[in-house]
Write a protein that holds these residues in place. Structure first.
Motif, PDB file in Angstrom:
ATOM      1  N   UNK A  39       0.830  -1.214   0.000  1.00  0.00           N
ATOM      2  CA  UNK A  39       0.000   0.000   0.000  1.00  0.00           C
ATOM      3  C   UNK A  39       0.860   1.257   0.000  1.00  0.00           C
ATOM      4  N   UNK A  40       1.930   1.261   0.795  1.00  0.00           N
ATOM      5  CA  UNK A  40       2.772   2.462   0.850  1.00  0.00           C
ATOM      6  C   UNK A  40       3.463   2.713  -0.487  1.00  0.00           C
ATOM      7  N   UNK A  41       3.888   1.650  -1.165  1.00  0.00           N
ATOM      8  CA  UNK A  41       4.511   1.802  -2.481  1.00  0.00           C
ATOM      9  C   UNK A  41       3.495   2.372  -3.468  1.00  0.00           C
ATOM     10  N   UNK A  42       2.292   1.796  -3.488  1.00  0.00           N
ATOM     11  CA  UNK A  42       1.256   2.230  -4.437  1.00  0.00           C
ATOM     12  C   UNK A  42       0.804   3.662  -4.159  1.00  0.00           C
ATOM     13  N   UNK A  43       0.658   4.011  -2.877  1.00  0.00           N
ATOM     14  CA  UNK A  43       0.241   5.376  -2.536  1.00  0.00           C
ATOM     15  C   UNK A  43       1.274   6.391  -2.995  1.00  0.00           C
ATOM     16  N   UNK A  44       2.529   6.129  -2.672  1.00  0.00           N
ATOM     17  CA  UNK A  44       3.588   7.058  -3.050  1.00  0.00           C
ATOM     18  C   UNK A  44       3.655   7.197  -4.566  1.00  0.00           C
ATOM     19  N   UNK A  45       3.546   6.075  -5.255  1.00  0.00           N
ATOM     20  CA  UNK A  45       3.583   6.092  -6.719  1.00  0.00           C
ATOM     21  C   UNK A  45       2.447   6.963  -7.274  1.00  0.00           C
ATOM     22  N   UNK A  46       1.234   6.730  -6.781  1.00  0.00           N
ATOM     23  CA  UNK A  46       0.086   7.480  -7.276  1.00  0.00           C
ATOM     24  C   UNK A  46       0.262   8.985  -7.037  1.00  0.00           C
ATOM     25  N   UNK A  47       0.674   9.346  -5.836  1.00  0.00           N
ATOM     26  CA  UNK A  47       0.791  10.767  -5.508  1.00  0.00           C
ATOM     27  C   UNK A  47       1.839  11.461  -6.368  1.00  0.00           C
ATOM     28  N   UNK A  48       2.966  10.811  -6.600  1.00  0.00           N
ATOM     29  CA  UNK A  48       3.984  11.392  -7.475  1.00  0.00           C
ATOM     30  C   UNK A  48       3.508  11.383  -8.932  1.00  0.00           C
ATOM     31  N   UNK A  49       2.807  10.347  -9.341  1.00  0.00           N
ATOM     32  CA  UNK A  49       2.291  10.296 -10.702  1.00  0.00           C
ATOM     33  C   UNK A  49       1.362  11.484 -10.964  1.00  0.00           C
ATOM     34  N   UNK A  50       0.451  11.719 -10.033  1.00  0.00           N
ATOM     35  CA  UNK A  50      -0.478  12.846 -10.212  1.00  0.00           C
ATOM     36  C   UNK A  50       0.271  14.171 -10.290  1.00  0.00           C
ATOM     37  N   UNK A  51       1.310  14.319  -9.499  1.00  0.00           N
ATOM     38  CA  UNK A  51       2.137  15.525  -9.541  1.00  0.00           C
ATOM     39  C   UNK A  51       2.818  15.668 -10.904  1.00  0.00           C
ATOM     40  N   UNK A  52       3.451  14.586 -11.359  1.00  0.00           N
ATOM     41  CA  UNK A  52       4.146  14.631 -12.645  1.00  0.00           C
ATOM     42  C   UNK A  52       3.174  14.844 -13.797  1.00  0.00           C
TER      43      UNK A  52
ATOM     44  N   UNK B 295       2.320   9.934 -23.146  1.00  0.00           N
ATOM     45  CA  UNK B 295       2.963  10.652 -22.030  1.00  0.00           C
ATOM     46  C   UNK B 295       2.383  10.140 -20.715  1.00  0.00           C
ATOM     47  N   UNK B 296       1.061   9.943 -20.669  1.00  0.00           N
ATOM     48  CA  UNK B 296       0.421   9.439 -19.457  1.00  0.00           C
ATOM     49  C   UNK B 296       1.013   8.097 -19.052  1.00  0.00           C
TER      50      UNK B 296
ATOM     51  N   UNK C 286       8.864   7.331 -14.766  1.00  0.00           N
ATOM     52  CA  UNK C 286       9.628   8.425 -14.135  1.00  0.00           C
ATOM     53  C   UNK C 286       9.355   8.562 -12.644  1.00  0.00           C
ATOM     54  N   UNK C 287       8.223   8.032 -12.181  1.00  0.00           N
ATOM     55  CA  UNK C 287       7.852   8.170 -10.768  1.00  0.00           C
ATOM     56  C   UNK C 287       8.947   7.647  -9.841  1.00  0.00           C
ATOM     57  N   UNK C 288       9.575   6.533 -10.211  1.00  0.00           N
ATOM     58  CA  UNK C 288      10.610   5.931  -9.375  1.00  0.00           C
ATOM     59  C   UNK C 288      11.779   6.855  -9.076  1.00  0.00           C
ATOM     60  N   UNK C 289      11.977   7.877  -9.905  1.00  0.00           N
ATOM     61  CA  UNK C 289      13.046   8.852  -9.650  1.00  0.00           C
ATOM     62  C   UNK C 289      12.689   9.806  -8.514  1.00  0.00           C
ATOM     63  N   UNK C 290      11.410   9.851  -8.138  1.00  0.00           N
ATOM     64  CA  UNK C 290      10.945  10.812  -7.147  1.00  0.00           C
ATOM     65  C   UNK C 290      10.322  10.180  -5.900  1.00  0.00           C
ATOM     66  N   UNK C 291       9.604   9.095  -6.066  1.00  0.00           N
ATOM     67  CA  UNK C 291       8.857   8.495  -4.960  1.00  0.00           C
ATOM     68  C   UNK C 291       9.793   8.127  -3.810  1.00  0.00           C
ATOM     69  N   UNK C 292       9.522   8.683  -2.642  1.00  0.00           N
ATOM     70  CA  UNK C 292      10.378   8.472  -1.470  1.00  0.00           C
ATOM     71  C   UNK C 292      10.450   7.006  -1.078  1.00  0.00           C
ATOM     72  N   UNK C 293       9.345   6.310  -1.183  1.00  0.00           N
ATOM     73  CA  UNK C 293       9.303   4.899  -0.798  1.00  0.00           C
ATOM     74  C   UNK C 293      10.103   4.072  -1.804  1.00  0.00           C
ATOM     75  N   UNK C 294       9.822   4.233  -3.082  1.00  0.00           N
ATOM     76  CA  UNK C 294      10.523   3.462  -4.113  1.00  0.00           C
ATOM     77  C   UNK C 294      12.024   3.694  -4.059  1.00  0.00           C
ATOM     78  N   UNK C 295      12.429   4.914  -3.766  1.00  0.00           N
ATOM     79  CA  UNK C 295      13.859   5.225  -3.697  1.00  0.00           C
ATOM     80  C   UNK C 295      14.524   4.658  -2.440  1.00  0.00           C
TER      81      UNK C 295
END
Length: 155
Positions: A63-76, A124-125, A131-140
């Motif tokens: 859940x934490x991985x998916x949440x972080x991914x989604x939030x960064x995706x929406x930002x990007x 692009x979508x 690209x999310x993996x470059x930013x997501x705190x959890x994934x990193x």
């Protein structure tokens, strides 16, 4: 660099009267609390003597991985001019248990279905997920490979 600090309280509620005098003699039930959000009732996975009606650490990890991914995706997406109107993910993970009882996640796969507004670029979508993996705190912060099986719909 800006530090951000987080704290929770983890309370074991599984003492059934004799503590941990035997492996089968105690419950894995616990509570995860923090100032503000509602209490999370946790246990271990049923395969490890846990309560299936409570969250287990493995589910919370995914859940934490998916949440972080989604939030960064929406930002990007916002920055890229992609208008997201709906986002649903059903992430899955594979954990491998060794003969010793130790284990680790072999992989996590995100399955986001993203709906974008007409006029937004579907390619692009889709590409933004990589690209999310470059930013997501959890994934990193983890070693587990994270895969993406993305579906993009244009509304």
């Amino acid at each position: 660099m800006t530090p951000h600090n987080y704290s929770i309280e983890l309370i074991w509620t599984g003492n059934t009267g004799s503590g941990t005098t035997s492996y089968r003699g105690f419950s894995r039930d616990h509570e995860v609390a923090a100032t503000g959000p509602e209490l999370i009732l946790g246990s271990s996975d049923p395969a490890f003597r846990g309560d299936a009606s409570r969250w287990n650490p493995e589910q919370l990890y995914i859940a934490s991985i998916a949440q972080c991914h989604m939030l960064w995706y929406l930002h990007l997406a916002t920055r890229a001019g992609v208008v997201v109107t709906d986002y649903v993910d059903r992430p899955t993970g594979v954990m491998v248990e060794e003969a010793t009882g130790a284990g680790q996640f072999e992989s996590v796969t995100l399955h986001p279905t993203v709906t974008i507004a007409a006029g937004s670029d579907p390619s692009v979508a889709e590409e933004l997920h990589e690209r999310v993996g470059d930013y997501c705190f959890i994934a990193r912060s983890i070693n587990t490979p994270i895969r993406h099986e993305v579906v993009v719909h244009v509304r």
